[in-house]
Motif scaffolding. Structure first.
Motif, PDB file in Angstrom:
ATOM      1  N   SER A 262       0.852  -1.189   0.000  1.00 52.11           N
ATOM      2  CA  SER A 262       0.000   0.000   0.000  1.00 52.11           C
ATOM      3  C   SER A 262       0.888   1.240   0.000  1.00 52.11           C
ATOM      4  CB  SER A 262      -0.905   0.006   1.235  1.00 52.11           C
ATOM      5  OG  SER A 262      -1.518   1.263   1.416  1.00 52.11           O
ATOM      6  N   ILE A 263       0.494   2.245  -0.784  1.00 49.34           N
ATOM      7  CA  ILE A 263       1.239   3.492  -0.859  1.00 49.34           C
ATOM      8  C   ILE A 263       0.420   4.626  -0.248  1.00 49.34           C
ATOM      9  CG2 ILE A 263       2.332   5.162  -2.398  1.00 49.34           C
ATOM     10  CD1 ILE A 263       3.709   2.407  -2.311  1.00 49.34           C
ATOM     11  N   LEU A 264       0.966   5.258   0.787  1.00 47.47           N
ATOM     12  CA  LEU A 264       0.320   6.385   1.474  1.00 47.47           C
ATOM     13  C   LEU A 264      -1.125   6.077   1.848  1.00 47.47           C
ATOM     14  CD1 LEU A 264       1.795   9.320  -0.665  1.00 47.47           C
ATOM     15  CD2 LEU A 264       2.515   8.601   1.619  1.00 47.47           C
ATOM     16  N   PRO A 265      -1.384   5.326   2.892  1.00 50.39           N
ATOM     17  CA  PRO A 265      -0.413   4.910   3.908  1.00 50.39           C
ATOM     18  C   PRO A 265       0.484   3.770   3.439  1.00 50.39           C
ATOM     19  CG  PRO A 265      -2.562   4.018   4.426  1.00 50.39           C
ATOM     20  CD  PRO A 265      -2.758   4.935   3.251  1.00 50.39           C
ATOM     21  N   ASN A 266       1.751   3.804   3.876  1.00 54.94           N
ATOM     22  CA  ASN A 266       2.741   2.831   3.451  1.00 54.94           C
ATOM     23  C   ASN A 266       2.680   1.590   4.333  1.00 54.94           C
ATOM     24  OD1 ASN A 266       3.626   4.775   1.592  1.00 54.94           O
ATOM     25  ND2 ASN A 266       5.030   5.662   3.102  1.00 54.94           N
ATOM     26  N   LYS A 267       2.245   0.485   3.711  1.00 51.83           N
ATOM     27  CA  LYS A 267       2.093  -0.759   4.459  1.00 51.83           C
ATOM     28  C   LYS A 267       2.406  -1.948   3.560  1.00 51.83           C
ATOM     29  CE  LYS A 267      -1.870   0.950   7.188  1.00 51.83           C
ATOM     30  NZ  LYS A 267      -3.321   0.725   7.461  1.00 51.83           N
ATOM     31  N   LEU A 268       3.015  -2.982   4.129  1.00 52.35           N
ATOM     32  CA  LEU A 268       3.127  -4.261   3.451  1.00 52.35           C
ATOM     33  C   LEU A 268       1.849  -5.028   3.717  1.00 52.35           C
ATOM     34  CD1 LEU A 268       6.819  -5.251   4.330  1.00 52.35           C
ATOM     35  CD2 LEU A 268       5.945  -4.426   2.138  1.00 52.35           C
ATOM     36  N   LEU A 269       1.108  -5.377   2.657  1.00 52.58           N
ATOM     37  CA  LEU A 269      -0.204  -5.991   2.820  1.00 52.58           C
ATOM     38  C   LEU A 269      -0.186  -7.507   2.707  1.00 52.58           C
ATOM     39  CD1 LEU A 269      -2.364  -3.528   0.676  1.00 52.58           C
ATOM     40  CD2 LEU A 269      -1.989  -3.508   3.156  1.00 52.58           C
ATOM     41  N   GLY A 270       0.807  -8.053   2.045  1.00 51.95           N
ATOM     42  CA  GLY A 270       0.828  -9.501   1.867  1.00 51.95           C
ATOM     43  C   GLY A 270       1.866  -9.915   0.845  1.00 51.95           C
ATOM     44  N   VAL A 271       1.859 -11.214   0.540  1.00 49.54           N
ATOM     45  CA  VAL A 271       2.809 -11.798  -0.400  1.00 49.54           C
ATOM     46  C   VAL A 271       2.044 -12.519  -1.496  1.00 49.54           C
ATOM     47  CG1 VAL A 271       4.609 -13.550  -0.682  1.00 49.54           C
ATOM     48  CG2 VAL A 271       4.646 -12.033   1.309  1.00 49.54           C
ATOM     49  N   VAL A 272       2.436 -12.278  -2.749  1.00 46.26           N
ATOM     50  CA  VAL A 272       1.831 -12.967  -3.885  1.00 46.26           C
ATOM     51  C   VAL A 272       2.475 -14.329  -4.093  1.00 46.26           C
ATOM     52  CG1 VAL A 272       1.513 -12.925  -6.392  1.00 46.26           C
ATOM     53  CG2 VAL A 272       1.152 -10.845  -5.052  1.00 46.26           C
ATOM     54  N   GLY A 273       3.803 -14.375  -4.052  1.00 43.89           N
ATOM     55  CA  GLY A 273       4.531 -15.625  -4.276  1.00 43.89           C
ATOM     56  C   GLY A 273       6.012 -15.406  -4.108  1.00 43.89           C
ATOM     57  N   GLU A 274       6.806 -16.446  -4.405  1.00 48.02           N
ATOM     58  CA  GLU A 274       8.247 -16.325  -4.223  1.00 48.02           C
ATOM     59  C   GLU A 274       8.993 -17.290  -5.131  1.00 48.02           C
ATOM     60  OE1 GLU A 274      10.041 -18.953  -2.686  1.00 48.02           O
ATOM     61  OE2 GLU A 274       8.236 -20.150  -2.396  1.00 48.02           O
TER      62      GLU A 274
END
Length: 339
Positions: A262-274
């Motif tokens: 997420s951008i502004l607010p700046n947050k890591l929301l999850g993981v798609v894959g690796e």
């Protein structure tokens, strides 16, 4: 957005991985067909039709003598453009599976970045920081920009179809007017870090830039001198990025993880894959926004089901442009006043 690990989705939700004989450097989806093209360090380019049941090789070529670093479909999907470390740019017709054009010495150094402007125009950037705009009808360079001192890593054309924003390994963001022969509009302060990937969000008001150090730098439109915000949420280089909506991007990092941010607010929301411990070279989203594909040094193209991520009801507030949230964050958010 649902903050969860999307990689936990069942395997039948996405096509099987595509194995390659060498590292895959870049990939792109066809604009209307279920076809993905991938370029490899060996110099080969392959196009596969993907389904849940399996993938089929539909075309390939070996026009380049060295590594193919960048690849893009034309806007109508009839041609694949490729740029290589052999300094050449090739136009390949998919229907006839044949080369229809080549600029053998397009650049003085390896071609590292390629973008399509319209049906008759493409842009390329090289290892030495040179940018060229090509008229495909004339097969000639019509604009050349030499403002950067290191490799061109990414380029974004704004919605006004004239403002070109460039990220470079020299640590500077360049802004150019293509309607004035690539005139320099602004050059940012040196960020003391290599700039790797770009995405315009918030209705074009904000530019997100991934860096080699793992920080997401955020510029405000028109204020190109320095960052207005930063998000140090990645442990490694952010080498590739795609926009999800006006408030969200997905990033591919050299730690092998594809993240939802997420951008502004700046947050890591999850993981798609690796891709394990292998760095992500490129991520792209299919024409119907059902799948994301990623490539890495593990010699595979992997597919991830992102239909939920791109669904109309995936947003938290549904306002569509994120303008108010961006203004709030600048006025009194966590990162306000830190620059």
């Amino acid at each position: 957005l649902v903050s969860r690990n999307m990689a936990e989705s069942t395997l039948e939700e996405a096509p099987p991985h595509i194995p390659f004989d060498s590292h895959v450097m870049d990939l792109d989806f066809h604009c209307s067909e279920n076809v993905v093209a991938a370029a490899s360090v060996s110099g080969s380019v392959q196009m596969h039709r993907y389904t849940l049941q399996g993938n089929q090789l539909v075309a390939s070529h070996d026009h380049h003598k060295e590594s193919v670093r960048c690849l893009k479909f034309s806007l109508d999907g009839q041609v694949v453009f490729t740029g290589s470390s052999d300094k050449s740019v090739v136009c390949h017709n998919i229907a006839t599976n044949s080369m229809i054009g080549q600029m053998a010495n397009a650049h003085g150094s390896g071609v590292n970045c390629l973008k399509v402007i319209d049906q008759t125009t493409i842009m390329t950037g090289d290892d030495d920081g040179s940018i060229k705009v090509w008229d495909l009808r004339q097969r000639s360079c019509v604009i050349e920009i030499k403002e950067h001192e290191d490799y061109i890593s990414d380029m974004v054309l704004a919605e006004d179809d004239k403002t070109l924003i460039v990220a470079s390994g020299d640590g500077q963001l360049g802004v150019y007017n293509l309607r004035q022969q690539g005139k320099l509009v602004a050059m940012s302060d040196n960020q003391e870090d290599e700039l790797m990937s770009l995405a315009l969000v918030k209705g074009g008001r904000k530019l997100v830039c991934g860096t080699n150090g793992g920080i997401l730098g955020i510029w405000s439109w028109g204020d190109w001198g320095d960052l207005t915000d930063r998000f140090p949420g990645h442990p490694s280089s952010v080498d590739t990025m795609v926009k999800v909506d006006e408030d969200t991007v997905c990033t591919g990092s050299s730690d092998g993880i594809i993240r939802i941010v997420s951008i502004l607010p700046n947050k890591l929301l999850g993981v798609v894959g690796e891709h394990g411990d292998f760095p992500i070279e490129k991520i792209a989203v299919s024409h119907d926004q059902t799948y994301m594909a990623s490539c890495s040094h593990d010699q595979t193209v992997k597919f991830w089901n992102v239909a939920e991520l791109y669904s109309d009801d995936a947003g938290d507030d549904g306002d569509g442009d994120g303008m108010e949230e961006a203004d709030k964050e600048e006025e009194g958010g966590f990162y306000a006043g830190m620059m």
